[in-house]
Design an enzyme around this catalytic site. Sequence first.
Site, PDB file in Angstrom:
ATOM      1  N   LYS A 196      47.430  17.453   4.364  1.00 44.74           N
ATOM      2  CA  LYS A 196      48.283  18.108   3.369  1.00 44.74           C
ATOM      3  C   LYS A 196      47.927  19.595   3.339  1.00 44.74           C
ATOM      4  CE  LYS A 196      48.140  19.176  -0.936  1.00 44.74           C
ATOM      5  NZ  LYS A 196      48.873  20.445  -0.867  1.00 44.74           N
ATOM      6  N   GLY A 249      39.156  24.518  -0.388  1.00 53.43           N
ATOM      7  CA  GLY A 249      39.946  25.141  -1.449  1.00 53.43           C
ATOM      8  C   GLY A 249      39.040  25.675  -2.530  1.00 53.43           C
ATOM      9  N   CYS A 306      37.526  33.265   2.352  1.00 57.09           N
ATOM     10  CA  CYS A 306      36.437  32.799   1.480  1.00 57.09           C
ATOM     11  C   CYS A 306      35.112  33.449   1.843  1.00 57.09           C
ATOM     12  CB  CYS A 306      36.317  31.283   1.605  1.00 57.09           C
ATOM     13  SG  CYS A 306      36.154  30.758   3.317  1.00 57.09           S
ATOM     14  N   GLU A 400      35.334  34.983  -8.355  1.00 53.08           N
ATOM     15  CA  GLU A 400      35.956  35.180  -7.039  1.00 53.08           C
ATOM     16  C   GLU A 400      37.361  35.738  -7.270  1.00 53.08           C
ATOM     17  OE1 GLU A 400      37.424  31.722  -4.874  1.00 53.08           O
ATOM     18  OE2 GLU A 400      36.537  32.536  -3.043  1.00 53.08           O
TER      19      GLU A 400
HETATM   20  P1  NAD Z   1      43.217  25.306  -4.319  1.00 51.88           P
HETATM   21  O1  NAD Z   1      41.959  24.583  -4.643  1.00 51.88           O
HETATM   22  O2  NAD Z   1      44.105  25.696  -5.418  1.00 51.88           O
HETATM   23  O3  NAD Z   1      44.124  24.442  -3.312  1.00 51.88           O
HETATM   24  C1  NAD Z   1      43.615  23.976  -2.090  1.00 51.88           C
HETATM   25  C2  NAD Z   1      44.379  22.738  -1.678  1.00 51.88           C
HETATM   26  O4  NAD Z   1      44.090  21.694  -2.588  1.00 51.88           O
HETATM   27  C3  NAD Z   1      45.890  22.897  -1.693  1.00 51.88           C
HETATM   28  O5  NAD Z   1      46.433  22.198  -0.602  1.00 51.88           O
HETATM   29  C4  NAD Z   1      46.286  22.243  -3.003  1.00 51.88           C
HETATM   30  O6  NAD Z   1      47.589  21.750  -3.038  1.00 51.88           O
HETATM   31  C5  NAD Z   1      45.282  21.103  -3.063  1.00 51.88           C
HETATM   32  N1  NAD Z   1      45.007  20.563  -4.406  1.00 51.88           N
HETATM   33  C6  NAD Z   1      45.117  21.188  -5.597  1.00 51.88           C
HETATM   34  N2  NAD Z   1      44.767  20.345  -6.586  1.00 51.88           N
HETATM   35  C7  NAD Z   1      44.411  19.166  -5.997  1.00 51.88           C
HETATM   36  C8  NAD Z   1      43.928  17.922  -6.492  1.00 51.88           C
HETATM   37  N3  NAD Z   1      43.739  17.702  -7.790  1.00 51.88           N
HETATM   38  N4  NAD Z   1      43.652  16.949  -5.601  1.00 51.88           N
HETATM   39  C9  NAD Z   1      43.818  17.166  -4.282  1.00 51.88           C
HETATM   40  N5  NAD Z   1      44.279  18.317  -3.757  1.00 51.88           N
HETATM   41  C10 NAD Z   1      44.564  19.316  -4.605  1.00 51.88           C
HETATM   42  O7  NAD Z   1      42.765  26.562  -3.460  1.00 51.88           O
HETATM   43  P2  NAD Z   1      43.677  27.714  -2.868  1.00 51.88           P
HETATM   44  O8  NAD Z   1      44.086  28.616  -3.979  1.00 51.88           O
HETATM   45  O9  NAD Z   1      44.727  27.108  -1.995  1.00 51.88           O
HETATM   46  O10 NAD Z   1      42.652  28.462  -1.900  1.00 51.88           O
HETATM   47  C11 NAD Z   1      41.794  29.464  -2.295  1.00 51.88           C
HETATM   48  C12 NAD Z   1      40.396  28.938  -2.468  1.00 51.88           C
HETATM   49  O11 NAD Z   1      39.945  28.301  -1.283  1.00 51.88           O
HETATM   50  C13 NAD Z   1      39.396  30.048  -2.732  1.00 51.88           C
HETATM   51  O12 NAD Z   1      38.534  29.660  -3.764  1.00 51.88           O
HETATM   52  C14 NAD Z   1      38.646  30.165  -1.422  1.00 51.88           C
HETATM   53  O13 NAD Z   1      37.338  30.687  -1.523  1.00 51.88           O
HETATM   54  C15 NAD Z   1      38.634  28.756  -0.989  1.00 51.88           C
HETATM   55  N6  NAD Z   1      38.362  28.644   0.450  1.00 51.88           N
HETATM   56  C16 NAD Z   1      37.154  28.146   0.845  1.00 51.88           C
HETATM   57  C17 NAD Z   1      36.848  28.085   2.202  1.00 51.88           C
HETATM   58  C18 NAD Z   1      35.530  27.542   2.680  1.00 51.88           C
HETATM   59  O14 NAD Z   1      35.408  27.291   3.878  1.00 51.88           O
HETATM   60  N7  NAD Z   1      34.536  27.348   1.836  1.00 51.88           N
HETATM   61  C19 NAD Z   1      37.796  28.514   3.143  1.00 51.88           C
HETATM   62  C20 NAD Z   1      39.009  29.017   2.682  1.00 51.88           C
HETATM   63  C21 NAD Z   1      39.286  29.083   1.342  1.00 51.88           C
END
Ligand code: NAD
Length: 497
Positions: A196, A249, A306, A400
């Site tokens: 997803k 995420g 990130c 962040e």
């Molecule tokens: P997010 O957590 O809002 O969403 C990430 C994904 O999770 C999306 O596909 C979203 O639809 C899904 N999601 C949301 N709620 C969910 C739930 N309850 N259950 C399952 N899936 C769910 O994050 P974002 O805004 O898309 O991305 C930004 C964040 O990602 C930042 O905090 C960034 O630091 C982090 N990130 C981390 C890394 C890493 O490798 N550590 C890499 C890239 C981004």
Amino acid sequence: MTSIQPWDLPTHSAATAHLQHPSFQPFRLQNLINGQTTPSPSPTLESINPQTGQVFAHIPNSTAEEVSQAVTAAETAFKSWSTTPATQRSQYLQRIADGIEAQRELFAVWESIDQGKTLARARIEIDRAISNFRYFATFILHEETAARWTETNILTYEHRSPKGVFALISPWNLPLYLLSWKIAPCLAFGCAAVAKPSELTSLSAYLLGKIAQDANLPPGVLNVVYGAGNPTGSALVRHPRVKGVSFTGGTVTGRQIRRDTAGDIGKHLSLELGGKNPTIVFDDVDVEKAVATAAAAAFENQGEICLCGSRIYIQKTLWEKFVPRFIAYVQEKYTLGETVGAVISLPHYRKIRSYISLAAQDPATVFHLGSVPDETPQDGYWIAPTILTVAEDSVLMKDEIFGPVVTLSPFETEDEVVRRANDSEYGLAAILLTRDGARMRRVGEQLQAGLVWVNCWLVRELGTPFGGMKASGIGREGGEYSRGVFTGVRTVHVPAF
Ligand code: NAD
């Protein structure tokens, strides 16, 4: 006009001409379930081009029922995929890599339109996605296992088998790169996937689904469902027949997923979460090189990585020399619309703006570069690189922001900067800039970060463990570590015959 698909528009000029055509109708994406694109009865979500604000696609907001159909397809496919010889699985992955490589520009163009990133940045990430497939396609051809003998001559050896159906959930910042970092090892190690992508950036997953079909990947091995965290992501991670979750995420979502899966002890959880990474600049650096590394770590992909270093600590004895050079370099090199893209969405624009605006209200803040962006953006979500010095206890030093905003802070001693760098709930990455070899290890080994880069940034060898400490996540992925995610290990004991 409606029958034209993104893959019919492989160049930037063709894609933009199509999007600007007066009769343009947004693309309608469909889930990939059991090898078939599947129309969804659910209401759709709008996908927006951050560089223009134009709605250019509608994606299904898939329901729990649709998620369940995808899980069933994956479960069925798993039976034969998990016993398919590694050499054959490897060939499928190589075919997918070939397919992306042959369409590199197509992927880059649509990734740029979908995410707001520059085309140059998108090309780098598509190449990395290809590498992800090639790396795991070859990794599985050279697997080893440990064997030992007991004192009584009983052979004991480690035997691994794929765990089953995995939920692979990715964010919007590096769409194909991060999704392929999950799909490639999942398939390589014999698991089946329900992927997803973020609801904000679904297009490259859609293109990848087409490549997988063209590569004749057996139906159900890779399913893609589109939709928001709730209902789609949530239904997927909680699904009882999903054996593991590989999630990248935000930390807030990571906590929610942990709560939602807490009752299922056997479900594997791999969480790659947020960061607030320090860049530490000691006074012995080569200033030009340090400026370039710190600036790239701050502003690549408009700070939406990130691993970006958004808290820059500069040794006081270098401050007068470093800061003006850093500002000039950023002004010269990071230009909006050329080397800096648009931020992902209007809510994210507003979030970043709210932090800059908060800083502007504090008399302790110094604006070295940038200003508070307009309240209502015009023609896309553009925020220029912003460089600030804020109070040490400001939320800008803690939260962040995930945009083109960095803080500069002076420090005096090594102990002090280690303490301040570690004073964060996060522990994803740290960038250490110094020419002192002893300090590289002394400081580097004290930083609470899953990844420490010394005089470099964002370089990756795909076998090394990737992941964060503290609120930046649990688990590690990469090479052998990914094998640990997607396979279960048993120890077999066999006496001599
Ligand atoms: P997010 O957590 O809002 O969403 C990430 C994904 O999770 C999306 O596909 C979203 O639809 C899904 N999601 C949301 N709620 C969910 C739930 N309850 N259950 C399952 N899936 C769910 O994050 P974002 O805004 O898309 O991305 C930004 C964040 O990602 C930042 O905090 C960034 O630091 C982090 N990130 C981390 C890394 C890493 O490798 N550590 C890499 C890239 C981004």
